[in-house]
Design an enzyme around this catalytic site. Structure first.
Site, PDB file in Angstrom:
ATOM      1  CB  SER A 142       4.839   5.926  -2.811  1.00  0.00           C
ATOM      2  OG  SER A 142       4.681   6.186  -4.183  1.00  0.00           O
ATOM      3  CD  GLN A 176      -3.230   3.735   0.796  1.00  0.00           C
ATOM      4  OE1 GLN A 176      -2.065   3.550   0.483  1.00  0.00           O
ATOM      5  NE2 GLN A 176      -4.165   3.990  -0.093  1.00  0.00           N
ATOM      6  CB  VAL A 203      -0.968   0.024   1.213  1.00  0.00           C
ATOM      7  CG1 VAL A 203      -2.054  -1.022   1.066  1.00  0.00           C
ATOM      8  CG2 VAL A 203      -0.227  -0.143   2.528  1.00  0.00           C
ATOM      9  CB  SER A 204       0.401   4.546  -1.532  1.00  0.00           C
ATOM     10  OG  SER A 204       0.171   3.932  -2.777  1.00  0.00           O
ATOM     11  CB  SER A 205       0.326   6.188   2.997  1.00  0.00           C
ATOM     12  OG  SER A 205      -1.035   5.893   3.204  1.00  0.00           O
TER      13      SER A 205
END
Length: 198
Positions: free
Chosen positions: A37, A14, A9-11
């Site tokens: 990211s 999340q 997941v990007s962060s």
């Protein structure tokens, strides 16, 4: 042969649970995951997974973009997987589970992924083209303003609006541009632009 999952997941905010659940349903034996990211090239768990895999392993991801954000990066990762003579399984693409021949499975797998990448890249190009056409039409109708300039009368930054007004005032008093630049700590190009627009 080991089924190895990779989730990303990007962060940090999340959640990886959805991907973990999909990977567990696909019966993976080991999962690597990053909360970074896709643009970040330093993904430690991805690197660890690429070092861990062996010949005939199957790398499983929920979607292709979990591996990276652009074709170049995804292709590089896929090449590293292929160099180890492992295959890639993407859960939201057609499954090749019924195919026993490893070479045929690899060939079809790569073909599907290449088609998917081509389609995704085409979609991105079409979006950019539609945006360009939209901007052209807006310009023709005089409705396109573009991004507001940092130093302008309608700048969203109050301090920069005040600085803009000072620049206009000093230009009206014929203060040399170099002096304005030093006093207000603004690039000379910006001051030339303001002068030429006045």
């Amino acid at each position: 042969m080991t089924k190895i999952g990779y989730a990303r997941v990007s962060s940090r905010e999340q959640n990886l649970e959805r991907q973990f659940e999909l990977l567990e349903r696909a019966e993976v034996q080991k999962i690597f995951s990053d909360k970074l990211s896709g643009k970040d090239n330093n993904r430690p768990q991805l690197k660890e997974m690429l070092n861990y895999i062996r010949e005939d392993d199957i790398i499983v991801v929920s979607e292709l973009d979990r591996l990276g954000r652009n074709n170049k990066e995804i292709t590089s990762i896929m090449n590293q997987i292929q160099d180890k003579e492992a295959t890639l399984e993407i859960l939201n693409l057609p499954s090749l589970n019924g195919i026993q021949d490893d070479n045929l499975r690899r060939l079809l797998n790569n073909l599907i992924i290449e088609l998917f990448k081509y389609t995704a890249e085409n979609e991105r190009k079409q979006i950019r083209e539609r945006q360009r056409q939209g901007i052209e039409l807006a310009k023709e109708k005089g409705k396109y303003k573009g991004r507001p300039l940092a130093y302008s009368a309608d700048s969203t930054d109050k301090q920069k609006r005040v600085t803009y007004e000072k620049i206009v005032e000093m230009l009206e008093k014929d203060v040399p541009i170099t002096q304005i630049s030093k006093e207000l700590d603004v690039a000379r190009n910006t001051i030339y632009r303001i002068r030429d627009e006045s």
